[in-house]
Design a protein around this motif. Structure first.
Motif, mmCIF file in Angstrom:
data_model
loop_
_atom_site.group_PDB
_atom_site.id
_atom_site.type_symbol
_atom_site.label_atom_id
_atom_site.label_comp_id
_atom_site.label_asym_id
_atom_site.label_seq_id
_atom_site.Cartn_x
_atom_site.Cartn_y
_atom_site.Cartn_z
ATOM 1 N N ALA A 134 0.889 -1.218 0.120
ATOM 2 C CA ALA A 134 -0.157 -0.010 -0.018
ATOM 3 C C ALA A 134 0.722 1.208 0.071
ATOM 4 N N ILE A 135 0.260 2.441 -0.722
ATOM 5 C CA ILE A 135 1.270 3.479 -0.801
ATOM 6 C C ILE A 135 0.395 4.825 -0.955
ATOM 7 N N ARG A 136 0.433 5.914 -0.272
ATOM 8 C CA ARG A 136 -0.147 6.941 -0.287
ATOM 9 C C ARG A 136 0.734 8.075 -0.894
ATOM 10 N N ILE A 137 -0.067 8.855 -1.889
ATOM 11 C CA ILE A 137 0.662 9.945 -2.974
ATOM 12 C C ILE A 137 -0.291 11.333 -2.509
ATOM 13 N N ASP A 138 0.334 12.326 -1.817
ATOM 14 C CA ASP A 138 -0.317 13.589 -1.667
ATOM 15 C C ASP A 138 0.267 14.525 -2.687
ATOM 16 N N ASP A 139 -0.440 15.382 -3.300
ATOM 17 C CA ASP A 139 0.073 16.687 -3.809
ATOM 18 C C ASP A 139 0.931 16.351 -4.903
#
Length: 296
Positions: free
Chosen positions: A196-201
């Motif tokens: 799982a990975i989160r990418i913001d902006d």
């Protein structure tokens, strides 16, 4: 690392101390009340006053340990002296039932109300998807349902379901967005893999949609990495628990995706057999004997 271990040990000692104090207090109250009551079968319920606070503050495991300790202490300190330390079947069954009930109560107390509600919503969503599979819906319809349910559960603006094979990904369904890159291929890099990975902006070129915040969670089917689900917001940031919630949903949706694919593969195989049988009939060959079970 040493500070972390000290903090963990201190937290463990905290619930042990608190649990011991609460169990002792309840045992004292039960001991005072017992001589004035006829029988003590219903008195273990008072130990919930010790079990539930521990489970709520320190989790279900701590609550269950306190439940087991409460049951043992009640049996040794309250019941055994009254029965002359002879095992009584009625009390044994009653204490066993109380222990089971107390463990369930500890587990429920450890789950905040909103978390329990989310779990119910996830299970209801997966049941709707599974119902589609059982009714013979096409694999495309099942994929679309997975994307729509994820969009609704996580309150996302966009959800994409992607199939990954040999280093290449293909978007197979989209939820919450008209059109979108369904059918488009993308290169699988470090961003969208088996974790799982989160990418913001950071814009994601593969998606082609201006997502400000997105989370990818892999989907496993039959023990293998099948692909993944991307949820995103056009404005604002996804909540901090999105990775955990999307991972939980992806884990539940995996078997439904596997079933849909199996049904689709069987249908395709049956169609091939029917085509072969039709060809045999046209060519005047021997009597049909190919795949009668699948051709039905």
């Amino acid at each position: 690392m040493a500070d972390h271990r000290s903090a963990v040990a201190g937290d463990r000692l905290s619930w042990v101390f608190a649990g011991t104090l609460l169990v002792a207090a309840v045992t004292g109250a039960v001991a005072l009340l017992a001589p004035h009551l006829h029988g003590a079968l219903g008195m273990p319920v008072l130990y919930l006053l010790a079990i539930l606070p521990i489970a709520y503050r320190w989790g279900s495991a701590a609550g269950m340990v306190v439940a087991a300790a409460s049951t043992m202490i009640f049996g040794l300190v309250i019941v055994s002296p009254r029965l002359g330390f002879v095992v009584d079947g009625g009390y044994a069954v009653s204490l066993g039932a109380f222990l089971l009930t107390a463990c369930v109560a500890a587990y429920m107390a450890s789950c905040p109300p909103w978390e329990a509600g989310r779990l119910l919503e996830e299970q209801a969503a997966v049941r709707r998807i599974s119902r589609q599979v059982a009714q013979g819906a096409s694999v495309e319809a099942v994929f679309a349902s997975v994307a729509d349910e994820a969009t609704r559960l996580l309150q996302a603006d966009v959800t994409l379901l992607a199939r990954v094979h040999d280093g290449t990904g293909t978007f197979v369904a989209i939820g919450g967005w008209a059109g979108g890159p369904v059918g488009a291929d993308f290169a699988v890099g470090q961003q969208w893999g088996t974790s799982a990975i989160r990418i913001d902006d950071v814009p994601i070129a593969a998606v082609g949609i201006p997502l400000r915040s997105s989370v990818w969670s892999p989907v496993t089917v039959a023990g293998r990495h099948w692909g993944g689900i991307v949820v995103g917001l056009l404005n604002g940031l996804l909540p901090a628990d999105t990775e955990q919630r999307l991972g939980s949903f992806a884990e539940l949706a995996g078997p439904a995706i596997a079933s849909a694919q199996s049904h689709a593969e069987l249908a395709a195989l049956a169609e091939r057999y029917r085509a072969l049988d039709a060809k045999v009939d046209r060519d005047g060959g021997p009597e049909r004997s190919i795949g009668p079970g699948l051709a039905q």
